[in-house]
Design a protein around this motif. Structure first.
Motif, PDB file in Angstrom:
ATOM      1  N   GLY A  91      -0.282  10.449  -6.888  1.00  0.00           N
ATOM      2  CA  GLY A  91      -0.347   9.288  -7.958  1.00  0.00           C
ATOM      3  C   GLY A  91       0.796   8.715  -6.837  1.00  0.00           C
ATOM      4  N   ASN A  92       1.556   8.792  -5.920  1.00  0.00           N
ATOM      5  CA  ASN A  92       3.017   8.328  -5.929  1.00  0.00           C
ATOM      6  C   ASN A  92       2.994   7.760  -4.427  1.00  0.00           C
ATOM      7  OD1 ASN A  92       4.912  10.595  -7.657  1.00  0.00           O
ATOM      8  ND2 ASN A  92       4.556  11.992  -6.511  1.00  0.00           N
ATOM      9  N   VAL A  93       1.910   7.385  -4.546  1.00  0.00           N
ATOM     10  CA  VAL A  93       2.255   5.992  -3.616  1.00  0.00           C
ATOM     11  C   VAL A  93       1.766   5.034  -3.735  1.00  0.00           C
ATOM     12  CG1 VAL A  93       1.356   5.749  -0.960  1.00  0.00           C
ATOM     13  CG2 VAL A  93       1.738   8.225  -1.319  1.00  0.00           C
ATOM     14  N   ASN A  94       2.909   3.829  -3.840  1.00  0.00           N
ATOM     15  CA  ASN A  94       2.110   2.833  -4.380  1.00  0.00           C
ATOM     16  C   ASN A  94       2.607   1.329  -3.423  1.00  0.00           C
ATOM     17  OD1 ASN A  94       1.714   0.195  -5.207  1.00  0.00           O
ATOM     18  ND2 ASN A  94       2.823   1.122  -7.878  1.00  0.00           N
ATOM     19  N   PRO A  95       1.494   1.159  -2.361  1.00  0.00           N
ATOM     20  CA  PRO A  95       1.915   0.490  -1.787  1.00  0.00           C
ATOM     21  C   PRO A  95       2.852  -0.738  -1.865  1.00  0.00           C
ATOM     22  CG  PRO A  95       0.293   1.001  -1.190  1.00  0.00           C
ATOM     23  CD  PRO A  95      -0.093   1.081  -2.497  1.00  0.00           C
ATOM     24  N   MET A  96       2.787  -1.299  -3.272  1.00  0.00           N
ATOM     25  CA  MET A  96       3.365  -2.549  -4.181  1.00  0.00           C
ATOM     26  C   MET A  96       4.996  -2.482  -3.580  1.00  0.00           C
ATOM     27  SD  MET A  96       0.683  -4.403  -3.950  1.00  0.00           S
ATOM     28  CE  MET A  96       1.797  -6.196  -5.578  1.00  0.00           C
TER      29      MET A  96
ATOM     30  N   GLU B  72      -4.637 -10.442  -0.909  1.00  0.00           N
ATOM     31  CA  GLU B  72      -3.582  -9.851  -0.300  1.00  0.00           C
ATOM     32  C   GLU B  72      -4.624  -8.089  -0.146  1.00  0.00           C
ATOM     33  OE1 GLU B  72      -0.001  -9.837  -2.204  1.00  0.00           O
ATOM     34  OE2 GLU B  72      -0.159 -12.213  -2.095  1.00  0.00           O
ATOM     35  N   LEU B  73      -4.940  -8.540  -1.467  1.00  0.00           N
ATOM     36  CA  LEU B  73      -5.808  -6.522  -1.766  1.00  0.00           C
ATOM     37  C   LEU B  73      -7.022  -6.828  -0.384  1.00  0.00           C
ATOM     38  CD1 LEU B  73      -6.851  -3.955  -2.479  1.00  0.00           C
ATOM     39  CD2 LEU B  73      -8.586  -5.685  -3.854  1.00  0.00           C
ATOM     40  N   ASP B  74      -7.595  -7.230  -0.049  1.00  0.00           N
ATOM     41  CA  ASP B  74      -8.855  -7.482   1.078  1.00  0.00           C
ATOM     42  C   ASP B  74      -7.916  -7.742   1.855  1.00  0.00           C
ATOM     43  OD1 ASP B  74     -11.384  -8.269   1.691  1.00  0.00           O
ATOM     44  OD2 ASP B  74     -10.398  -9.954   2.698  1.00  0.00           O
ATOM     45  N   ALA B  75      -6.450  -8.160   2.695  1.00  0.00           N
ATOM     46  CA  ALA B  75      -5.944  -8.181   3.584  1.00  0.00           C
ATOM     47  C   ALA B  75      -5.692  -6.521   3.509  1.00  0.00           C
ATOM     48  CB  ALA B  75      -4.592  -8.930   4.123  1.00  0.00           C
ATOM     49  N   PHE B  76      -5.366  -6.068   2.802  1.00  0.00           N
ATOM     50  CA  PHE B  76      -4.398  -4.684   2.800  1.00  0.00           C
ATOM     51  C   PHE B  76      -5.772  -3.250   3.278  1.00  0.00           C
ATOM     52  CE2 PHE B  76      -4.539  -0.489   0.238  1.00  0.00           C
ATOM     53  CZ  PHE B  76      -3.503  -0.008   0.712  1.00  0.00           C
ATOM     54  N   LYS B  77      -7.031  -3.607   2.466  1.00  0.00           N
ATOM     55  CA  LYS B  77      -7.773  -3.092   3.273  1.00  0.00           C
ATOM     56  C   LYS B  77      -8.233  -2.843   4.822  1.00  0.00           C
ATOM     57  CE  LYS B  77     -10.093  -2.526  -1.488  1.00  0.00           C
ATOM     58  NZ  LYS B  77     -11.935  -3.670  -2.455  1.00  0.00           N
TER      59      LYS B  77
ATOM     60  N   GLY C 275      -6.698  -3.690   6.916  1.00  0.00           N
ATOM     61  CA  GLY C 275      -5.801  -3.269   7.899  1.00  0.00           C
ATOM     62  C   GLY C 275      -5.255  -1.787   7.731  1.00  0.00           C
ATOM     63  N   PHE C 276      -6.051  -1.668   6.828  1.00  0.00           N
ATOM     64  CA  PHE C 276      -5.818  -0.042   6.432  1.00  0.00           C
ATOM     65  C   PHE C 276      -6.937   0.384   7.133  1.00  0.00           C
ATOM     66  CE2 PHE C 276      -7.344   4.307   4.238  1.00  0.00           C
ATOM     67  CZ  PHE C 276      -5.990   4.677   4.464  1.00  0.00           C
ATOM     68  N   ARG C 277      -8.009   0.061   7.465  1.00  0.00           N
ATOM     69  CA  ARG C 277      -9.191  -0.025   7.293  1.00  0.00           C
ATOM     70  C   ARG C 277      -8.798   0.628   9.278  1.00  0.00           C
ATOM     71  NH1 ARG C 277     -12.494  -3.090   4.258  1.00  0.00           N
ATOM     72  NH2 ARG C 277     -13.148  -1.627   2.457  1.00  0.00           N
ATOM     73  N   LEU C 278      -7.979  -0.460   9.779  1.00  0.00           N
ATOM     74  CA  LEU C 278      -7.729  -1.251  11.188  1.00  0.00           C
ATOM     75  C   LEU C 278      -6.468  -0.191  11.438  1.00  0.00           C
ATOM     76  CD1 LEU C 278      -8.323  -2.593  13.656  1.00  0.00           C
ATOM     77  CD2 LEU C 278      -6.425  -3.945  13.052  1.00  0.00           C
ATOM     78  N   GLY C 279      -6.206   0.171  10.641  1.00  0.00           N
ATOM     79  CA  GLY C 279      -5.299   1.254  10.993  1.00  0.00           C
ATOM     80  C   GLY C 279      -5.561   3.171  11.473  1.00  0.00           C
ATOM     81  N   ALA C 280      -6.640   3.378  10.139  1.00  0.00           N
ATOM     82  CA  ALA C 280      -7.019   4.135  10.748  1.00  0.00           C
ATOM     83  C   ALA C 280      -8.337   4.536  11.733  1.00  0.00           C
ATOM     84  CB  ALA C 280      -8.184   4.019   9.374  1.00  0.00           C
TER      85      ALA C 280
END
Length: 88
Positions: free
Chosen positions: A10-15, A67-72, A74-79
């Protein structure tokens, strides 16, 4: 610790990793928004102040959803990039 362990514990917090507050353009825009908000607030009746507060809360909620949608996205694109990199 590697990133997967950090995530597990639980140490990863993008915010918390957001550095936008250090951006001079952001700081300038934030000052302008706050200044205009304060000036507007001083001219309103109590009822109008309540309406402005509800408007601001609604805009914040909309911003959080966006912002949550943009994060998701971006994460999916990175994957997808990662999968393409290891499978080609």
């Amino acid at each position: 610790m590697d990133i997967l362990e950090e995530l597990w514990y639980g140490n990863v917090n993008p915010m918390e990793m957001n550095n936008i507050q250090n951006n001079p353009e952001y700081q300038s825009a934030l000052r302008l928004v706050n200044s205009n908000y304060d000036r507007l607030q001083r001219t309103l009746t109590d009822e109008q102040k309540q309406l402005l507060m509800r408007y601001a809360e609604s805009r914040n909620e909309l911003s959080n959803i966006t912002e949550l949608d943009a994060f998701k996205t971006g994460f999916r694109l990175g994957a997808q990039f990662f999968i393409a990199a290891i499978t080609d």
